[in-house]
Motif scaffolding. Structure first.
Motif, short mmCIF file in Angstrom:
data_model
loop_
_atom_site.label_atom_id
_atom_site.label_comp_id
_atom_site.label_asym_id
_atom_site.label_seq_id
_atom_site.Cartn_x
_atom_site.Cartn_y
_atom_site.Cartn_z
N GLU A 60 0.71 -1.29 0.05
CA GLU A 60 -0.10 -0.02 0.05
C GLU A 60 0.87 1.23 0.11
N VAL A 61 0.64 2.26 -0.77
CA VAL A 61 1.14 3.52 -0.96
C VAL A 61 0.10 4.41 -0.52
N GLU A 62 0.30 5.38 0.55
CA GLU A 62 -0.66 6.48 0.71
C GLU A 62 0.00 7.89 0.26
N GLY A 63 0.07 8.12 -0.81
CA GLY A 63 0.82 9.33 -1.29
C GLY A 63 0.97 9.11 -2.91
N ASP A 64 2.12 9.92 -3.33
CA ASP A 64 2.17 9.92 -4.82
C ASP A 64 3.32 8.89 -5.09
N VAL A 65 3.37 8.17 -6.37
CA VAL A 65 4.53 7.55 -7.04
C VAL A 65 4.98 8.30 -7.98
N ILE A 66 6.30 8.31 -7.98
CA ILE A 66 6.92 9.00 -9.09
C ILE A 66 8.20 8.26 -9.52
N SER A 67 8.23 8.04 -11.01
CA SER A 67 9.43 7.09 -11.21
C SER A 67 9.28 7.05 -12.77
N ARG A 68 10.43 6.33 -13.47
CA ARG A 68 10.46 6.12 -14.75
C ARG A 68 9.47 5.04 -15.25
N GLU A 69 9.12 4.08 -14.29
CA GLU A 69 8.34 2.88 -14.43
C GLU A 69 7.73 2.70 -13.22
N ALA A 70 6.22 2.30 -13.32
CA ALA A 70 5.58 1.92 -12.02
C ALA A 70 4.79 0.54 -12.21
N ILE A 71 4.99 -0.34 -11.64
CA ILE A 71 4.32 -1.83 -11.68
C ILE A 71 3.27 -1.75 -10.53
N ILE A 72 2.18 -1.62 -10.58
CA ILE A 72 1.37 -1.81 -9.26
C ILE A 72 0.41 -2.91 -9.19
N GLY A 73 0.64 -3.81 -8.02
CA GLY A 73 -0.01 -5.19 -7.89
C GLY A 73 -0.91 -4.79 -6.52
N GLY A 74 -0.72 -3.65 -5.74
CA GLY A 74 -1.31 -3.54 -4.59
C GLY A 74 -2.58 -2.34 -4.88
N GLU A 75 -2.26 -1.45 -3.75
CA GLU A 75 -3.16 -0.22 -3.63
C GLU A 75 -2.41 0.94 -3.52
N VAL A 76 -2.71 1.89 -4.39
CA VAL A 76 -2.08 3.27 -4.41
C VAL A 76 -3.10 4.51 -4.17
N ARG A 77 -3.18 5.18 -3.01
CA ARG A 77 -4.02 6.37 -2.83
C ARG A 77 -3.22 7.53 -3.10
N GLY A 78 -3.09 8.01 -4.07
CA GLY A 78 -2.34 9.29 -4.59
C GLY A 78 -2.12 8.86 -6.16
N SER A 79 -1.44 10.27 -6.68
CA SER A 79 -1.21 10.07 -8.10
C SER A 79 0.16 9.29 -8.51
N ILE A 80 0.27 8.97 -9.67
CA ILE A 80 1.28 8.14 -10.15
C ILE A 80 1.76 8.85 -11.39
N ARG A 81 3.13 9.19 -11.55
CA ARG A 81 3.61 9.86 -12.66
C ARG A 81 4.73 8.82 -13.06
N ALA A 82 4.72 8.54 -14.33
CA ALA A 82 5.87 7.61 -14.81
C ALA A 82 6.39 8.32 -16.18
#
Length: 136
Positions: A60-82
């Motif tokens: 779980e991520v409660e916040g933003d995810v910022i990377s070149r590549e993101a692979i999500i199998g769980g839960e993200v409560r925030g924005s994703i920028r790849a």
């Protein structure tokens, strides 16, 4: 790859490391890494990785995810920028916006937010904290 070099300086230059937040771990605060960040536990804060962010099935991520590549199998409560690619696996739920060049959504994966794709999407304004735009 050795964990420590002879002089104790960590990984050789040009070699990215792997950082793991394991099941049962809870990190409160932002995470920044040059290589890969794998999350099997919980992170409350922004996760930035130079290469890749992997959120495992129970992660779980409660916040933003910022990377070149993101692979999500769980839960993200925030924005994703790849900068390159986002993969939303069948077990994942994203409560936030996604900005990426390319997007793969497996059957069963959920996105509750706005999706912007392509070169132009990355040049738009940076991703803002989801908590400042809306409440869940």
């Amino acid at each position: 790859m050795a964990i420590f070099t002879e002089k104790g300086h960590g990984a050789p230059e040009g070699e990215s490391g792997l950082s793991i937040i394991w099941t049962g771990m809870r990190v409160v605060g932002d995470i920044t890494a040059d290589g890969v960040v794998k999350i099997e536990g919980t992170v409350v804060g922004t996760v930035r990785a130079g290469r890749q962010v992997l959120v495992g099935k129970g992660g779980e991520v409660e916040g933003d995810v910022i990377s070149r590549e993101a692979i999500i199998g769980g839960e993200v409560r925030g924005s994703i920028r790849a900068d390159e690619r986002v993969e939303i696996q069948s077990t994942s739920v994203v409560h936030g916006d996604i900005v990426a060049k390319r997007l793969l959504v497996q059957e069963g994966g959920e996105i509750n937010g706005v999706v912007r794709m392509g070169e132009g999407a990355l040049e738009a304004e940076p991703v803002q904290k989801a908590s400042s735009e809306r409440s869940y």
